[in-house]
Design an enzyme around this catalytic site. Structure first.
Site, mmCIF file in Angstrom:
data_model
loop_
_atom_site.group_PDB
_atom_site.id
_atom_site.type_symbol
_atom_site.label_atom_id
_atom_site.label_comp_id
_atom_site.label_asym_id
_atom_site.label_seq_id
_atom_site.Cartn_x
_atom_site.Cartn_y
_atom_site.Cartn_z
ATOM 1 C CG ASP A 38 11.740 32.228 -45.344
ATOM 2 O OD1 ASP A 38 11.347 33.321 -45.797
ATOM 3 O OD2 ASP A 38 11.921 32.039 -44.117
ATOM 4 C CD GLU A 81 18.255 31.820 -36.565
ATOM 5 O OE1 GLU A 81 17.604 32.681 -37.172
ATOM 6 O OE2 GLU A 81 17.702 30.932 -35.871
ATOM 7 C CB THR A 104 4.603 31.482 -43.812
ATOM 8 O OG1 THR A 104 5.983 31.183 -43.597
ATOM 9 C CG2 THR A 104 4.301 32.893 -43.329
ATOM 10 C CD GLU A 121 7.062 39.420 -39.052
ATOM 11 O OE1 GLU A 121 6.197 38.600 -38.671
ATOM 12 O OE2 GLU A 121 8.266 39.122 -39.190
ATOM 13 C CD GLU A 150 11.455 28.239 -39.464
ATOM 14 O OE1 GLU A 150 10.799 29.305 -39.442
ATOM 15 O OE2 GLU A 150 12.238 27.903 -38.531
#
Length: 601
Positions: free
Chosen positions: A325, A443, A590, A189, A503
């Site tokens: 991902d 989700e 990302t 992160e 996304e």
């Protein structure tokens, strides 16, 4: 000796008065829009520089920290681009739409929503990691380093909010990376949000203070690699990092955590000329490359890997969803950032495309009257005996990135089938939005896949099928997650929340820029209208507890920084002139932070 002060001359007084009048009547021109040619924007900013921010050096200089496990020397440098340029990515668009066009009107609506939500953050959570949109207070999620400020810098710049950008830069320049509100620092992160945000804002604005802060943070992140194997830890023990003690990598981490550090650290080496950052992440990339064809599904890696055992092969669960991902997302993006200079990224990208197409993608059974040519990405489990992989037709919002990844990779590798499958995947996620009364995708959910064809042709490897009520009833009854009111064609809704995720709009943006098909922009507008209406609190935007409900949706006290950094940015960009963050000039990490490509292609 005394000097007599001369009396002011009338001519000078008149000249001063005239200049003052000109300044008042003809103020300096507004800055050029972000989509203007770079030379125009840079020239304006060089003549309108804001006051230099007050740089505050962090209380710990991690560059001076002596590692317990120093890397071998010399450090590997980022390779130069290959001699032949990579293929063009973006569609050859006509001239930008004129002011007053439909795209411009849509872009203004997105900008207005950002401005409203940004004002709420500034009023109620300034310099905090995030805003709590219901209780209207701050929360610290990522070490108290103003995550939303750093994550939103480039969005502020791209939206032309220069005063807000300057104010944010002033505060970011004072972040102390030597102190943390949490005992541990998450390597992943911190890399994608903080380091990515600083580098991107520096690439766009050229502000030196942002690069100085990026270097401070990059030196802290290098501590994560101070392990016997020089492979990174998932969590940096902040006390051990400050004391100069080495760390031990974890025995079980999600593959994305280790595989999503390369783009940011490589860009930091490119900008600074310091190879240490690229050298650190190149070991991870080569570890994944060496094991790619030795897994239970060659071409893919299991969701969980081991850094302590240097094992990226053992494991039986495969997905493109959460936990895996961005590992796949970064394969074509590293190929792009390096200009094809390291062949392992092209090889890994081809392996990922082939294995995903063969094992994870499926065409769902759709109800009567729906004839969309769409694809969905599911999960695969391989049993202990290594028998044929079994598809689990479950997908999640995080997986929706894959449409854009396929299209980008397809253009870079001159693979039109990958581009077409990317379009079908992007349309699939757009369908998952409009299939619900709220217009918002949950989700996580499951669908019923079409049965495999006995002999599919090369052009129809994912054959369509007619609606089968008996098969649908069998699937829904077999799933305990099914609940009353679940709409067709979903067999279960495993997680009905919407967490403001980006996304789906990300893939629509990439497909629009790659193909030029206005249908993707129209899908994005429909999606924006639903998201804006379903998440609004009147003051800010909030996550939704259950998107399957009809009417007013119950909100959650949750608004992460990626709402500003990714979701609203992608909505803004898809309605902007294609010259703004051209995919032939930038690669987005990302967290949607655009890094300038170092070579002209």
């Amino acid at each position: 000796m005394f000097f007599r002060r001369s009396k002011p001359r009338p001519l000078l007084l008149a000249l001063a008065a005239a200049l003052t009048l000109i300044y008042l009547l003809y103020p300096s021109p507004a800055p050029p829009p972000p989509e203007a040619p770079e030379s125009v924007r840079l020239a304006w900013h060089m003549n309108h520089l804001p006051p230099r921010p007050t740089f505050r050096k962090s209380t710990i200089d991690f560059r001076r920290r002596r590692p317990e496990n120093p890397p071998p020397l010399p450090a590997s440098k980022p390779p130069p681009p290959r001699p032949d340029p990579l293929p063009r990515i973006q569609h050859d668009f006509p001239e930008a739409p004129p002011p007053g066009s439909r795209a411009e009107a849509r872009r203004r609506e997105v900008r207005a929503l950002f401005v409203r939500d940004w004002a709420a953050y500034c009023d109620h959570a300034w310099a905090a990691d995030a805003l709590l949109p219901l209780s209207l207070g701050p929360t610290e999620q990522f070490n108290g380093w103003a995550a939303t400020l750093v994550d939103s810098l480039d969005t502020l710049y791209l939206l032309g909010l220069r005063a807000e950008f300057d104010e944010a830069v002033e505060r970011v320049a004072q972040i102390n990376f030597g102190s943390s509100t949490a005992a541990r620092v998450n390597t992943f992160e911190t890399t994608i949000r903080y380091l990515g945000g600083l580098l991107s804002a520096h690439d766009l604005s050229g502000r030196p203070v942002l690069l100085r802060k990026a270097v401070e943070l990059g030196d802290l992140l290098l501590v994560a690699f101070d392990t016997p194997s020089r492979l990174p830890v998932d969590w940096i023990d902040f006390r051990r990092a400050k004391d100069g003690r080495g760390l031990l990598p974890e025995g079980r981490v999600v593959s994305a955590a280790a595989g999503t550090l390369s783009l940011e650290m490589t860009r930091l080496s490119q900008v600074t000329g310091d190879p240490r950052y690229f050298d650190a992440v190149s070991r991870i990339s080569h570890l994944f490359a060496a094991g790619q064809n030795d897994t239970a599904i060659p071409g893919l890696w299991p969701m969980y890997v081991s850094m302590s055992h240097e094992d990226v092969v053992t494991g039986r669960f495969f997905t493109l969803g959460g936990g895996a991902d961005s590992l796949y997302e970064y394969l074509p993006k590293m190929h792009l950032l390096l200009g094809g200079g390291d062949p392992i990224y092209e090889s890994m990208t081809r392996g990922f495309l082939n294995a995903t197409s063969a094992h994870l993608l499926f065409r769902p059974m759709l109800p009567p009257g729906v004839e969309d040519d769409i694809l969905i990405s599911g999960n695969v489990q391989v049993d202990r005996e290594g028998n044929s992989p079994v598809l689990e037709p479950e997908t999640e919002h995080l997986t929706c990135f894959v449409g854009g990844a396929f299209a980008l990779a397809g253009r870079l590798l001159s693979d039109p089938v990958a581009v077409e499958n990317g379009a079908r995947l992007a349309r699939g996620c757009a369908y998952l939005y409009r299939a619900f009364a709220s217009g918002i995708m949950p989700e996580r959910l499951t669908m019923v896949p079409c049965p495999p064809s006995a002999s599919p042709s090369a052009s129809a490897s994912y054959p369509s099928c007619e609606w089968n009520s008996t098969l649908y009833d069998e699937e829904t009854q077999a799933r305990r997650e099914w609940k009353e009111g679940t709409p067709l064609p979903f067999s279960s809704i495993k997680d009905p929340r919407y967490l403001l995720r980006p996304e789906a709009i990300e893939s629509l943006f990439v497909l629009y820029r790659v193909t030029g098909d206005e249908a993707f922009a129209d899908m994005a507008w429909e999606m924006f209208m639903a998201v804006r209406g379903g998440t609004s609190t009147g003051v800010a935007s909030a996550a939704v507890k259950d998107v399957t409900e009809v009417g007013e949706l119950e909100k959650m006290d949750y608004m992460e920084s990626f709402w500003f950094a990714e979701t609203l940015k992608y909505f803004y960009l898809i309605f902007s002139p294609p010259s703004l963050i051209s995919l032939d000039e930038y690669v987005l990490n990302t967290e949607a932070h655009p890094f300038r490509l170092p070579s002209t292609r």
